[in-house]
Design an enzyme around this catalytic site. Sequence first.
Site, PDB file in Angstrom:
ATOM      1  N   ASP A  13       0.804  -1.223   0.000  1.00 58.56           N
ATOM      2  CA  ASP A  13       0.000   0.000   0.000  1.00 58.56           C
ATOM      3  C   ASP A  13       0.839   1.276   0.000  1.00 58.56           C
ATOM      4  O   ASP A  13       0.414   2.314   0.517  1.00 58.56           O
ATOM      5  CB  ASP A  13      -0.957   0.028   1.213  1.00 58.56           C
ATOM      6  CG  ASP A  13      -1.891  -1.168   1.208  1.00 58.56           C
ATOM      7  OD1 ASP A  13      -2.216  -1.649   0.110  1.00 58.56           O
ATOM      8  OD2 ASP A  13      -2.285  -1.620   2.303  1.00 58.56           O
ATOM      9  N   LYS A  16       1.834   2.173  -5.140  1.00 51.36           N
ATOM     10  CA  LYS A  16       2.369   1.630  -6.400  1.00 51.36           C
ATOM     11  C   LYS A  16       1.456   1.941  -7.588  1.00 51.36           C
ATOM     12  O   LYS A  16       1.911   2.341  -8.649  1.00 51.36           O
ATOM     13  CB  LYS A  16       2.559   0.098  -6.274  1.00 51.36           C
ATOM     14  CG  LYS A  16       3.534  -0.297  -5.166  1.00 51.36           C
ATOM     15  CD  LYS A  16       3.589  -1.795  -4.962  1.00 51.36           C
ATOM     16  CE  LYS A  16       2.344  -2.401  -4.349  1.00 51.36           C
ATOM     17  NZ  LYS A  16       2.093  -2.022  -2.951  1.00 51.36           N
ATOM     18  N   GLY A  40      -4.597  -4.164  -3.826  1.00 49.04           N
ATOM     19  CA  GLY A  40      -5.574  -3.118  -4.149  1.00 49.04           C
ATOM     20  C   GLY A  40      -4.766  -1.899  -4.536  1.00 49.04           C
ATOM     21  O   GLY A  40      -4.112  -1.303  -3.687  1.00 49.04           O
ATOM     22  N   HIS A  41      -4.732  -1.567  -5.816  1.00 55.38           N
ATOM     23  CA  HIS A  41      -3.903  -0.460  -6.301  1.00 55.38           C
ATOM     24  C   HIS A  41      -4.806   0.694  -6.733  1.00 55.38           C
ATOM     25  O   HIS A  41      -5.606   0.559  -7.655  1.00 55.38           O
ATOM     26  CB  HIS A  41      -3.025  -0.935  -7.468  1.00 55.38           C
ATOM     27  CG  HIS A  41      -1.989  -1.945  -7.040  1.00 55.38           C
ATOM     28  ND1 HIS A  41      -1.059  -2.479  -7.886  1.00 55.38           N
ATOM     29  CD2 HIS A  41      -1.744  -2.493  -5.819  1.00 55.38           C
ATOM     30  CE1 HIS A  41      -0.294  -3.313  -7.217  1.00 55.38           C
ATOM     31  NE2 HIS A  41      -0.688  -3.351  -5.961  1.00 55.38           N
ATOM     32  N   GLN A 222       1.956  -6.019  -3.225  1.00 54.65           N
ATOM     33  CA  GLN A 222       2.398  -6.147  -1.836  1.00 54.65           C
ATOM     34  C   GLN A 222       3.695  -5.343  -1.631  1.00 54.65           C
ATOM     35  O   GLN A 222       3.862  -4.341  -2.293  1.00 54.65           O
ATOM     36  CB  GLN A 222       2.603  -7.622  -1.440  1.00 54.65           C
ATOM     37  CG  GLN A 222       1.309  -8.406  -1.299  1.00 54.65           C
ATOM     38  CD  GLN A 222       0.725  -8.855  -2.628  1.00 54.65           C
ATOM     39  OE1 GLN A 222       1.387  -9.522  -3.399  1.00 54.65           O
ATOM     40  NE2 GLN A 222      -0.519  -8.511  -2.891  1.00 54.65           N
TER      41      GLN A 222
HETATM   42  P1  GDP Z   1      -0.758   0.383  -3.551  1.00 53.37           P
HETATM   43  O1  GDP Z   1      -1.341  -0.905  -3.098  1.00 53.37           O
HETATM   44  O2  GDP Z   1       0.724   0.439  -3.310  1.00 53.37           O
HETATM   45  O3  GDP Z   1      -1.085   0.730  -4.971  1.00 53.37           O
HETATM   46  O4  GDP Z   1      -1.377   1.522  -2.632  1.00 53.37           O
HETATM   47  P2  GDP Z   1      -2.934   1.659  -2.189  1.00 53.37           P
HETATM   48  O5  GDP Z   1      -3.712   2.139  -3.344  1.00 53.37           O
HETATM   49  O6  GDP Z   1      -3.403   0.418  -1.524  1.00 53.37           O
HETATM   50  O7  GDP Z   1      -2.820   2.721  -1.037  1.00 53.37           O
HETATM   51  C1  GDP Z   1      -2.287   3.983  -1.248  1.00 53.37           C
HETATM   52  C2  GDP Z   1      -3.365   5.012  -0.859  1.00 53.37           C
HETATM   53  O8  GDP Z   1      -2.761   6.273  -0.727  1.00 53.37           O
HETATM   54  C3  GDP Z   1      -4.438   5.182  -1.910  1.00 53.37           C
HETATM   55  O9  GDP Z   1      -5.630   5.529  -1.277  1.00 53.37           O
HETATM   56  C4  GDP Z   1      -3.917   6.343  -2.754  1.00 53.37           C
HETATM   57  O10 GDP Z   1      -4.946   7.042  -3.415  1.00 53.37           O
HETATM   58  C5  GDP Z   1      -3.286   7.187  -1.684  1.00 53.37           C
HETATM   59  N1  GDP Z   1      -2.118   7.976  -2.099  1.00 53.37           N
HETATM   60  C6  GDP Z   1      -1.135   7.659  -2.966  1.00 53.37           C
HETATM   61  N2  GDP Z   1      -0.192   8.617  -2.960  1.00 53.37           N
HETATM   62  C7  GDP Z   1      -0.579   9.553  -2.084  1.00 53.37           C
HETATM   63  C8  GDP Z   1      -0.010  10.774  -1.611  1.00 53.37           C
HETATM   64  O11 GDP Z   1       1.082  11.191  -1.999  1.00 53.37           O
HETATM   65  N3  GDP Z   1      -0.716  11.467  -0.660  1.00 53.37           N
HETATM   66  C9  GDP Z   1      -1.908  11.029  -0.194  1.00 53.37           C
HETATM   67  N4  GDP Z   1      -2.526  11.762   0.736  1.00 53.37           N
HETATM   68  N5  GDP Z   1      -2.476   9.886  -0.595  1.00 53.37           N
HETATM   69  C10 GDP Z   1      -1.816   9.149  -1.529  1.00 53.37           C
HETATM   70  P1  IMO Z   2      -0.935  -4.132  -2.277  1.00 51.86           P
HETATM   71  O1  IMO Z   2      -0.459  -4.666  -3.626  1.00 51.86           O
HETATM   72  C1  IMO Z   2      -1.015  -4.612   2.046  1.00 51.86           C
HETATM   73  C2  IMO Z   2      -1.078  -8.712   3.593  1.00 51.86           C
HETATM   74  C3  IMO Z   2      -2.325  -9.159   4.299  1.00 51.86           C
HETATM   75  C4  IMO Z   2      -1.739 -10.164   5.279  1.00 51.86           C
HETATM   76  C5  IMO Z   2      -0.629 -10.819   4.457  1.00 51.86           C
HETATM   77  C6  IMO Z   2      -1.024 -12.127   3.804  1.00 51.86           C
HETATM   78  O2  IMO Z   2      -2.227  -3.418  -2.336  1.00 51.86           O
HETATM   79  O3  IMO Z   2       0.174  -3.372  -1.622  1.00 51.86           O
HETATM   80  P2  IMO Z   2      -2.566 -12.779   1.747  1.00 51.86           P
HETATM   81  O4  IMO Z   2      -3.982 -12.455   1.433  1.00 51.86           O
HETATM   82  O5  IMO Z   2      -1.583 -12.331   0.719  1.00 51.86           O
HETATM   83  O6  IMO Z   2      -2.351 -14.224   2.091  1.00 51.86           O
HETATM   84  O7  IMO Z   2      -2.248 -11.975   3.111  1.00 51.86           O
HETATM   85  O8  IMO Z   2      -0.282  -9.874   3.460  1.00 51.86           O
HETATM   86  N1  IMO Z   2      -1.285  -8.178   2.233  1.00 51.86           N
HETATM   87  C7  IMO Z   2      -1.227  -6.886   1.911  1.00 51.86           C
HETATM   88  N2  IMO Z   2      -1.042  -5.790   2.691  1.00 51.86           N
HETATM   89  N3  IMO Z   2      -1.119  -4.475   0.716  1.00 51.86           N
HETATM   90  C8  IMO Z   2      -1.265  -5.555  -0.081  1.00 51.86           C
HETATM   91  O9  IMO Z   2      -1.229  -5.471  -1.434  1.00 51.86           O
HETATM   92  C9  IMO Z   2      -1.378  -6.822   0.518  1.00 51.86           C
HETATM   93  N4  IMO Z   2      -1.566  -8.077   0.043  1.00 51.86           N
HETATM   94  C10 IMO Z   2      -1.498  -8.893   1.099  1.00 51.86           C
HETATM   95  O10 IMO Z   2      -2.951  -8.082   4.960  1.00 51.86           O
HETATM   96  O11 IMO Z   2      -1.114  -9.482   6.346  1.00 51.86           O
HETATM   97 MG    MG Z   3      -2.896  -1.565  -1.826  1.00 52.64          MG
END
Ligand code: GDP
Ligand code: IMO
Ligand code: MG
Length: 426
Positions: A13, A16, A40-41, A222
């Site tokens: 998270d 990416k 979840g991207h 991840q």
């Molecule tokens: P990913 O899994 O690495 O793609 O990241 P996620 O989408 O799960 O989580 C990142 C969260 O931070 C999302 O809600 C994005 O919209 C938000 N986000 C990304 N970059 C920034 C930033 O620079 N500032 C803020 N406030 N939110 C951001």
């Molecule tokens: P993105 O790509 C954050 C965590 C789960 C749990 C562990 C194992 O959005 O960064 P799993 O379902 O893979 O067997 O869970 O890994 N986990 C993540 N945490 N971002 C993710 O993906 C994750 N994918 C799995 O919360 O701790």
């Molecule tokens: Mg994510």
Amino acid sequence: MKGDVLLGLQWGDEGKGKIVDVLTPKYDIIGRFQGGPNAGHTLEFDGIKHVLHTIPSGIFHNDIINVVGNGVVIDPVIFAEELRKLDDRGVSYKENLLVSKKAHLILPTHRLLDKASELSKGNAKIGSTLKGIGPTYMDKTGRNGLRVGDIFEDNFKDRYQTLVDKHLSILSHYDMEYDLSEYEPAWMKGIDILRQLTAIDSEHYINDSMKSGKKVLAEGAQGTLLDIDFGTYPFVTSSNTVTAGTCTGLGVAPNRIGEVIGIFKAYCTRVGSGPFPTELEDETGELLRKNGHEFGATTGRPRRCGWVDIPALKYAIMINGVTQLAMMKADVLSSFKTIKVCTHYIYKGEKIDYLPFNIDDDTLGPVYHELEGWDEDLTGLSDISELPEAVNQYIAYLEDILETPITIVSVGPDRKQTLERNLSFA
Ligand code: GDP
Ligand code: IMO
Ligand code: MG
């Protein structure tokens, strides 16, 4: 032409999805190399917020090819739902979304096995996303899995049933009620939808493309600390989330890897169980969660929050061969009087600067260096030169200690809230 890699350096998270979307115009092909719908991207642009789970984050750019690599695991139900949401937004994917024939399928019973395993662990549960990731990769390495290429074979239904029967016999050892008929019809429908997409030998496609001068960006899911080998085992996911995962999950040879962009938050989060040495279980942690909207994009769970952890980041930079860094969510730190950075740990009475084998929050205490915070709102900035001095000092401190340049600074979730800093590739 070499392939670049973009991946997370913490527990996922990091942002990416946003940065892949921002960088996509510099590339011809975006390829996911591991993970599945546990990811979840999030992408935001033109007032739209969109979350992708399996589909690469370049899909919103016309004419860019998006490849779901062999290292990815696919749940046809979730995949079909992702396609439906793209349809709703009028995004075309028929021509530019390609799926590896070697990607493995998540069966409805894999999800049940994931749930049964977590229930049986009680308090020691991994905190899995319950998407069936672990059991699917177990069947892959156990040589029982079903792959995308199999859905085009006449005996697919029989092979599906054989694997389901095996899973049902394992499930009979668990004390868990379930109803397979709830998910199975949607799964079969998802398979029909998957059949309409273009399934390819993605390793050939990627290598031929690179040979002809096309630029490839591999998108990780991840983060490094969730890697099956190098993460905080057993509280990890079941795939190699590190650069090496690009070699096995897309078929890019090690000497074909170019830039490795490591993404980290200007602080740190984790969702699910497991150690987190810099976790803040106080008002400061609560404020980070609130300001950063730290709730899971896949499960909605509140993310655990803490300060940035240098020994962990250094480890991730080493394992991945990171050549440049993207620092995310700098805007979230606005209004903190001081910002802490964990430089060392106290472990069994000794000061150390590395992650020990046994990372246990009770025996590992963070040692912090404090820096001055800033109270300016960064979300409206459009150029790196506009950053307040305290932010520049924070960046300079991190670059120095991490020995790696920070070339992207993100100041908000939108595409436009991205500041480039001597970005030197593509
Ligand atoms: P990913 O899994 O690495 O793609 O990241 P996620 O989408 O799960 O989580 C990142 C969260 O931070 C999302 O809600 C994005 O919209 C938000 N986000 C990304 N970059 C920034 C930033 O620079 N500032 C803020 N406030 N939110 C951001
Ligand atoms: P993105 O790509 C954050 C965590 C789960 C749990 C562990 C194992 O959005 O960064 P799993 O379902 O893979 O067997 O869970 O890994 N986990 C993540 N945490 N971002 C993710 O993906 C994750 N994918 C799995 O919360 O701790
Ligand atoms: Mg994510």
